[in-house]
Design a protein around this motif. Structure first.
Motif, PDB file in Angstrom:
ATOM      1  N   VAL A  85       0.628  -1.454   0.000  1.00 24.87           N
ATOM      2  CA  VAL A  85       0.094   0.141  -0.140  1.00 24.87           C
ATOM      3  C   VAL A  85       0.892   1.354  -0.072  1.00 24.87           C
ATOM      4  CG1 VAL A  85      -1.951   1.216   1.392  1.00 24.87           C
ATOM      5  CG2 VAL A  85      -1.560  -1.447   1.070  1.00 24.87           C
ATOM      6  N   ALA A  86       2.146   0.937   0.938  1.00 28.65           N
ATOM      7  CA  ALA A  86       2.629   2.506   0.478  1.00 28.65           C
ATOM      8  C   ALA A  86       3.230   2.768  -0.780  1.00 28.65           C
ATOM      9  CB  ALA A  86       3.965   1.924   1.553  1.00 28.65           C
ATOM     10  N   THR A  87       3.520   2.247  -1.272  1.00 28.20           N
ATOM     11  CA  THR A  87       4.017   1.836  -2.334  1.00 28.20           C
ATOM     12  C   THR A  87       2.809   2.468  -4.021  1.00 28.20           C
ATOM     13  OG1 THR A  87       5.828   0.347  -2.511  1.00 28.20           O
ATOM     14  CG2 THR A  87       5.281   1.139  -4.701  1.00 28.20           C
ATOM     15  N   LEU A  88       1.931   1.743  -3.262  1.00 22.31           N
ATOM     16  CA  LEU A  88       0.801   2.701  -4.354  1.00 22.31           C
ATOM     17  C   LEU A  88       0.017   3.992  -3.733  1.00 22.31           C
ATOM     18  CD1 LEU A  88      -1.772   1.793  -5.954  1.00 22.31           C
ATOM     19  CD2 LEU A  88      -3.629   0.961  -3.988  1.00 22.31           C
ATOM     20  N   VAL A  89       0.620   3.788  -2.806  1.00 28.97           N
ATOM     21  CA  VAL A  89       0.178   5.446  -2.406  1.00 28.97           C
ATOM     22  C   VAL A  89       1.611   6.930  -2.814  1.00 28.97           C
ATOM     23  CG1 VAL A  89      -0.002   7.316  -0.070  1.00 28.97           C
ATOM     24  CG2 VAL A  89      -0.887   4.644  -0.147  1.00 28.97           C
ATOM     25  N   ALA A  90       2.682   6.512  -2.436  1.00 29.75           N
ATOM     26  CA  ALA A  90       3.448   7.276  -3.162  1.00 29.75           C
ATOM     27  C   ALA A  90       2.991   7.183  -4.300  1.00 29.75           C
ATOM     28  CB  ALA A  90       4.675   6.727  -2.912  1.00 29.75           C
ATOM     29  N   LEU A 137       0.437   7.375  -6.321  1.00 26.38           N
ATOM     30  CA  LEU A 137      -0.305   8.027  -6.379  1.00 26.38           C
ATOM     31  C   LEU A 137      -0.092   9.213  -6.101  1.00 26.38           C
ATOM     32  CD1 LEU A 137      -3.351   5.931  -4.498  1.00 26.38           C
ATOM     33  CD2 LEU A 137      -2.996   6.681  -7.177  1.00 26.38           C
ATOM     34  N   LYS A 138       1.010   9.431  -5.358  1.00 29.12           N
ATOM     35  CA  LYS A 138       1.291  10.981  -5.027  1.00 29.12           C
ATOM     36  C   LYS A 138       1.957  11.511  -5.977  1.00 29.12           C
ATOM     37  CE  LYS A 138       1.011  10.893   0.032  1.00 29.12           C
ATOM     38  NZ  LYS A 138       2.137  11.361   1.525  1.00 29.12           N
ATOM     39  N   ALA A 139       2.529  10.957  -6.620  1.00 26.53           N
ATOM     40  CA  ALA A 139       3.196  11.356  -8.047  1.00 26.53           C
ATOM     41  C   ALA A 139       3.066  11.718  -9.113  1.00 26.53           C
ATOM     42  CB  ALA A 139       4.275  10.488  -8.216  1.00 26.53           C
ATOM     43  N   ALA A 140       1.547  10.792  -9.352  1.00 24.25           N
ATOM     44  CA  ALA A 140       0.468  11.038 -10.435  1.00 24.25           C
ATOM     45  C   ALA A 140      -0.036  12.588  -9.746  1.00 24.25           C
ATOM     46  CB  ALA A 140       0.173   9.932 -10.354  1.00 24.25           C
ATOM     47  N   GLY A 141      -0.046  13.093  -8.905  1.00 23.79           N
ATOM     48  CA  GLY A 141      -1.213  14.025  -8.154  1.00 23.79           C
ATOM     49  C   GLY A 141      -2.544  13.282  -8.076  1.00 23.79           C
ATOM     50  N   VAL A 142      -2.493  12.594  -8.221  1.00 23.95           N
ATOM     51  CA  VAL A 142      -4.275  11.562  -7.755  1.00 23.95           C
ATOM     52  C   VAL A 142      -4.045  12.284  -6.372  1.00 23.95           C
ATOM     53  CG1 VAL A 142      -5.144   9.818  -7.660  1.00 23.95           C
ATOM     54  CG2 VAL A 142      -3.597  10.447  -9.379  1.00 23.95           C
ATOM     55  N   ALA A 143      -3.401  12.098  -5.590  1.00 25.15           N
ATOM     56  CA  ALA A 143      -3.781  11.540  -4.083  1.00 25.15           C
ATOM     57  C   ALA A 143      -3.154  12.360  -3.487  1.00 25.15           C
ATOM     58  CB  ALA A 143      -3.211  10.305  -3.504  1.00 25.15           C
TER      59      ALA A 143
END
Length: 248
Positions: A235-240, A242-248
């Motif tokens: 999950v941590a990688t997923l969140v990272a 998503l943040k890099a893509a500007g989604v989260a």
């Protein structure tokens, strides 16, 4: 009560639509065709009303090529009484269909016209509203429930805030939504009986309606190919990501 049900022949909803190589339209060669799903729901509702004793006659009308007889026969097998085919091989736009239906209404004098809210091929969602405007009849659109009581038709429709019920003084136009009912499968005996039910053959010229298109299709393109997904370890990688893509 007499009901008129317009139906349309479209590419079957299970078929993957192919665009012509010159992008001028959709390829219809060797493609399975069937009744527009929304119109199938409207036929089913009319048949249920007849079974309940509210409706005395169901007339189905279609505008299209000779093969549209099959669509009408399907309606007759479901329980409609007779059909009208306005035969044309031309592409007919919603306004032209509405003008033809005005003429049919003038001849048949139905108490209600019930049809699908839209066709799945062009998604215009215009014919019912245009017909109501041309006739000057009240209309209930996107119906999820229809109750006819004497000369009054109560239509429950889904709106942003929930459900809205409108009371229409007949004659009226009703366009149906997907949640109204579940169409039946025609039984073999009814399919055989449908072959003997009458279908009147007409042409647009019989009604004096100009069906020449007012619109020009500039280009038809297929939707972009969906990109492949990416698997992540946790999950941590997923969140990272998503943040890099500007989604989260």
């Amino acid at each position: 009560m007499k009901v008129l049900v317009p139906v349309k022949r479209v590419i079957d909803y299970n078929v993957k639509v192919r665009v012509k190589s010159d992008q001028s339209g959709v390829d219809l060669a060797n493609v399975k065709m069937s009744m527009n799903p929304f119109d199938e729901i409207s036929v089913e509702e009319a048949v249920r009303m007849k079974e309940a004793g509210t409706v005395t006659e169901i007339v189905v009308v279609s505008v299209g090529p000779q093969q549209a007889q099959e669509t009408i026969r399907t309606s007759l097998a479901m329980g409609a009484d007779r059909g009208i085919l306005i035969k044309t091989d031309e592409t007919v736009e919603p306004l032209a269909v509405a003008k033809l239906l005005v003429k049919v209404v003038g001849e048949e004098n139905p108490d209600m016209v019930i049809l699908g809210k839209q066709a799945i091929d062009d998604d215009s969602n215009q014919t019912g509203q245009m017909l109501g405007a041309l006739l000057g009849w009240p209309q209930g659109t996107f119906a999820s429930e229809v109750k006819a009581d004497g000369g009054k038709i109560n239509v429950t429709r889904e709106v942003d805030g929930g459900l809205q019920t409108v009371a229409l003084e007949g004659p009226a136009i009703v366009t149906v939504d997907l949640r109204l009912n579940e169409p039946r499968y025609a039984s073999l005996p009814n399919i055989m009986k449908a072959k003997k039910k009458p279908i009147d053959m007409k042409e647009p010229s019989d009604y004096g309606v100009d069906i020449a298109p007012r619109l020009t299709v500039v280009k038809v393109t297929e939707p972009p190919v969906r990109e492949a997904g990416e698997k992540v370890e946790d999950v941590a990688t997923l969140v990272a990501k998503l943040k890099a893509a500007g989604v989260a």
